[in-house]
Enzyme design. Structure first.
Site, PDB file in Angstrom:
ATOM      1  N   HIS A   1     -16.871  10.233 -37.319  1.00  0.00           N
ATOM      2  CA  HIS A   1     -15.566  10.904 -37.326  1.00  0.00           C
ATOM      3  C   HIS A   1     -14.939  10.742 -38.689  1.00  0.00           C
ATOM      4  O   HIS A   1     -15.115   9.716 -39.348  1.00  0.00           O
ATOM      5  CB  HIS A   1     -14.646  10.344 -36.227  1.00  0.00           C
ATOM      6  CG  HIS A   1     -14.607   8.861 -36.170  1.00  0.00           C
ATOM      7  ND1 HIS A   1     -15.642   8.121 -35.620  1.00  0.00           N
ATOM      8  CD2 HIS A   1     -13.710   7.971 -36.624  1.00  0.00           C
ATOM      9  CE1 HIS A   1     -15.354   6.827 -35.730  1.00  0.00           C
ATOM     10  NE2 HIS A   1     -14.184   6.712 -36.354  1.00  0.00           N
TER      11      HIS A   1
ATOM     12  N   HIS B   1     -11.436  10.445 -40.597  1.00  0.00           N
ATOM     13  CA  HIS B   1     -10.003  10.204 -40.414  1.00  0.00           C
ATOM     14  C   HIS B   1      -9.241  11.094 -41.397  1.00  0.00           C
ATOM     15  O   HIS B   1      -9.535  11.080 -42.599  1.00  0.00           O
ATOM     16  CB  HIS B   1      -9.651   8.753 -40.738  1.00  0.00           C
ATOM     17  CG  HIS B   1     -10.238   7.742 -39.800  1.00  0.00           C
ATOM     18  ND1 HIS B   1      -9.514   7.143 -38.797  1.00  0.00           N
ATOM     19  CD2 HIS B   1     -11.473   7.205 -39.721  1.00  0.00           C
ATOM     20  CE1 HIS B   1     -10.282   6.273 -38.149  1.00  0.00           C
ATOM     21  NE2 HIS B   1     -11.477   6.294 -38.686  1.00  0.00           N
TER      22      HIS B   1
HETATM   23  P1  AMP Z   1     -13.207   3.788 -36.528  1.00  0.00           P
HETATM   24  O1  AMP Z   1     -12.572   2.431 -36.522  1.00  0.00           O
HETATM   25  O2  AMP Z   1     -13.387   4.404 -37.894  1.00  0.00           O
HETATM   26  O3  AMP Z   1     -14.482   3.819 -35.695  1.00  0.00           O
HETATM   27  O4  AMP Z   1     -12.157   4.741 -35.821  1.00  0.00           O
HETATM   28  C1  AMP Z   1     -12.023   4.854 -34.439  1.00  0.00           C
HETATM   29  C2  AMP Z   1     -10.654   5.389 -34.198  1.00  0.00           C
HETATM   30  O5  AMP Z   1     -10.588   5.878 -32.869  1.00  0.00           O
HETATM   31  C3  AMP Z   1      -9.529   4.354 -34.352  1.00  0.00           C
HETATM   32  O6  AMP Z   1      -8.615   4.768 -35.346  1.00  0.00           O
HETATM   33  C4  AMP Z   1      -8.899   4.324 -32.959  1.00  0.00           C
HETATM   34  O7  AMP Z   1      -7.503   4.149 -32.988  1.00  0.00           O
HETATM   35  C5  AMP Z   1      -9.292   5.684 -32.405  1.00  0.00           C
HETATM   36  N1  AMP Z   1      -9.335   5.778 -30.955  1.00  0.00           N
HETATM   37  C6  AMP Z   1      -9.852   4.880 -30.080  1.00  0.00           C
HETATM   38  N2  AMP Z   1      -9.729   5.328 -28.821  1.00  0.00           N
HETATM   39  C7  AMP Z   1      -9.123   6.554 -28.898  1.00  0.00           C
HETATM   40  C8  AMP Z   1      -8.715   7.526 -27.949  1.00  0.00           C
HETATM   41  N3  AMP Z   1      -8.927   7.358 -26.619  1.00  0.00           N
HETATM   42  N4  AMP Z   1      -8.113   8.652 -28.386  1.00  0.00           N
HETATM   43  C9  AMP Z   1      -7.895   8.838 -29.704  1.00  0.00           C
HETATM   44  N5  AMP Z   1      -8.265   7.971 -30.658  1.00  0.00           N
HETATM   45  C10 AMP Z   1      -8.861   6.832 -30.266  1.00  0.00           C
END
Ligand code: AMP
Length: 109
Positions: free
Chosen positions: A99, A101
């Site tokens: 993903h 950001h």
């Molecule tokens: P990463 O740490 O780069 O893997 O990013 C994962 C992101 O997913 C984090 O910023 C979390 O806050 C976000 N996240 C986790 N669960 C959810 C959810 N159910 N809906 C939207 N974002 C989420």
């Protein structure tokens, strides 16, 4: 087992959707680190950027185009924004589904 983001794409878990097309979905992060914090996620599972293969090239490019489109749609283009991809433990990756950001809405340090 599906990843969290595959479950969101399948509408098994709710999310606030900022954009969706054939190849990706963009959702607002549940724990935003900036006034705008959106995740741009490929629909086809790629675990992380370092695991992407040559056949993922078009999807990888698409994610950046979609991120730019979402940034424009959310009014970030003139003041600016940041794109971040975390890979692995030291990179801060918590969801093993690639993903991008998209962060903006305030000056980012
Ligand atoms: P990463 O740490 O780069 O893997 O990013 C994962 C992101 O997913 C984090 O910023 C979390 O806050 C976000 N996240 C986790 N669960 C959810 C959810 N159910 N809906 C939207 N974002 C989420």
């Amino acid at each position: 087992m599906k990843t969290l983001f595959e479950r969101i794409i399948a509408r098994e878990i709710p999310a606030k959707i900022a954009h969706e097309d054939e190849h990706c979905i963009a959702i607002h992060d549940i724990n935003p680190q900036a006034p705008v914090h959106v995740l741009v996620i490929p629909k086809r599972l790629i675990a992380r950027v370092g695991a992407a293969k040559a056949e993922d090239q078009a999807v990888l490019g698409h994610l950046l185009l979609a991120a730019g489109e979402v940034a424009r749609k959310l009014g970030l283009e003139s003041n600016g924004f940041r794109l971040v991809i975390n890979h692995g433990r030291d990179g801060g990756e918590t969801v093993p589904h690639l993903h991008v950001h998209l962060l903006g809405g305030r000056p980012l340090g």
